[in-house]
Write an enzyme that holds these catalytic residues in place. Structure first.
Site, PDB file in Angstrom:
ATOM      1  N   ILE A  76       1.695   7.155   0.354  1.00  0.00           N
ATOM      2  CA  ILE A  76       0.962   6.171   1.138  1.00  0.00           C
ATOM      3  C   ILE A  76      -0.486   6.105   0.661  1.00  0.00           C
ATOM      4  CG2 ILE A  76       0.191   5.583   3.476  1.00  0.00           C
ATOM      5  CD1 ILE A  76       2.737   7.289   4.389  1.00  0.00           C
ATOM      6  N   CYS A  77      -0.954   4.892   0.422  1.00  0.00           N
ATOM      7  CA  CYS A  77      -2.332   4.640   0.002  1.00  0.00           C
ATOM      8  C   CYS A  77      -3.112   4.197   1.237  1.00  0.00           C
ATOM      9  CB  CYS A  77      -2.350   3.557  -1.083  1.00  0.00           C
ATOM     10  SG  CYS A  77      -4.007   3.166  -1.669  1.00  0.00           S
ATOM     11  N   LEU A  78      -3.953   5.083   1.746  1.00  0.00           N
ATOM     12  CA  LEU A  78      -4.704   4.817   2.970  1.00  0.00           C
ATOM     13  C   LEU A  78      -6.010   5.592   2.900  1.00  0.00           C
ATOM     14  CD1 LEU A  78      -4.518   3.492   5.830  1.00  0.00           C
ATOM     15  CD2 LEU A  78      -3.444   5.606   6.611  1.00  0.00           C
ATOM     16  N   ASN A 108       0.797  -1.222   0.000  1.00  0.00           N
ATOM     17  CA  ASN A 108       0.000   0.000   0.000  1.00  0.00           C
ATOM     18  C   ASN A 108       0.831   1.274   0.000  1.00  0.00           C
ATOM     19  OD1 ASN A 108      -1.864  -1.983   2.167  1.00  0.00           O
ATOM     20  ND2 ASN A 108      -2.516  -1.553   0.105  1.00  0.00           N
TER      21      ASN A 108
END
Length: 193
Positions: A101-103, A94
Site C-alpha cells: 500500500i502506497c500511503l 495506490n
C-alpha cells in the site's frame, strides 16, 4: 546491543498496541499478531482485515492485509500489503502489484511525501487505509500500479466495474468469502478474533 534494545522496544510497543486495539477496535476491523506453527504469536507480523467503507465502491468488501514490523519499530513504519485477490492485486492506483500500500502516513518522513511518526497507532493506520479505499481519496499523482492507474484515469467506468468484481470476491457470503482467494470457501466465515 542496539538491535536487541530496539527489538525490545518494538516488542513492548506492539504488545501495547495489541492491548489498545482490543479495547477500542473499530467495527469490522481485525489486527492481530500472526500465529506461528508452534502456536505462539509473531508480534512482528500482523494479520489484519479492513472493511470497505459504507457509501464507497469498496463497501461490503473485507480486505485482508498484512503489517510487517522491523526491529526498529516504531522509529520506522510497518510495511502494509493487501493480500492478492485471486492472484491479482487490489485494483487501486495506490496499491503496488505486490499488494503493498502506497500511503503517506506509512512512508518514512522524507521519502515519497512520507509523514510517518513513531506516535502513529495501528488503529490510525488501518482507518487511513480504509479511507484510501474510496474513489475520492485515490491519489493519481502517486501511481503504484499501471493497470489500475490507466483504468482510473482513462476509463473510470471500467475501473469501477473491476473494483466491484473484486469486492464481490471478498464479500462475506460472496464468491469466495475470503480475501486470500478461497480459503474460506463459498460464503466461508471471516474470523474476527
Amino acid at each position: 546491543e542496539r538491535r536487541a534494545r530496539m527489538s525490545g522496544l518494538a516488542n513492548s510497543r506492539l504488545k501495547e498496541e495489541r492491548r489498545n486495539f482490543r479495547k477500542s477496535r473499530p467495527f469490522g476491523f481485525v489486527a492481530k499478531p500472526a500465529t506461528l506453527p508452534d502456536g505462539s504469536q509473531d508480534l512482528m507480523r500482523w494479520e489484519c482485515v479492513v472493511p470497505g467503507k459504507e457509501g464507497t465502491l469498496f463497501e461490503g468488501g473485507v480486505f485482508a492485509m498484512t503489517m510487517v514490523f522491523d526491529s526498529d519499530y516504531p522509529q520506522s513504519p510497518p510495511k502494509c500489503s493487501f493480500d492478492l485477490i485471486d492472484g491479482k492485486p487490489l485494483c487501486h492506483p495506490n496499491v503496488y502489484p505486490s499488494g503493498k500500500i502506497c500511503l503517506s502516513i506509512i512512508n518514512p518522513q522524507g521519502s515519497d511525501g512520507g509523514t510517518w511518526t513513531p506516535s502513529t497507532q495501528i488503529k490510525v493506520i488501518l482507518l487511513a487505509i480504509q479511507t484510501l479505499l474510496d474513489e475520492k481519496e485515490v491519489n493519481p499523482l502517486s501511481p503504484a500500479q499501471t493497470d489500475a492507474y490507466q483504468l482510473f484515469t482513462k476509463d473510470r467506468v471500467a475501473w469501477r466495474k473491476r473494483v466491484r468484481e473484486q469486492v464481490a470476491r471478498v464479500t462475506p457470503g460472496g464468491a469466495t468469502g475470503s480475501a486470500s482467494g478461497g480459503s474460506g470457501g463459498p460464503g466461508g466465515p471471516i474470523v474476527l478474533e
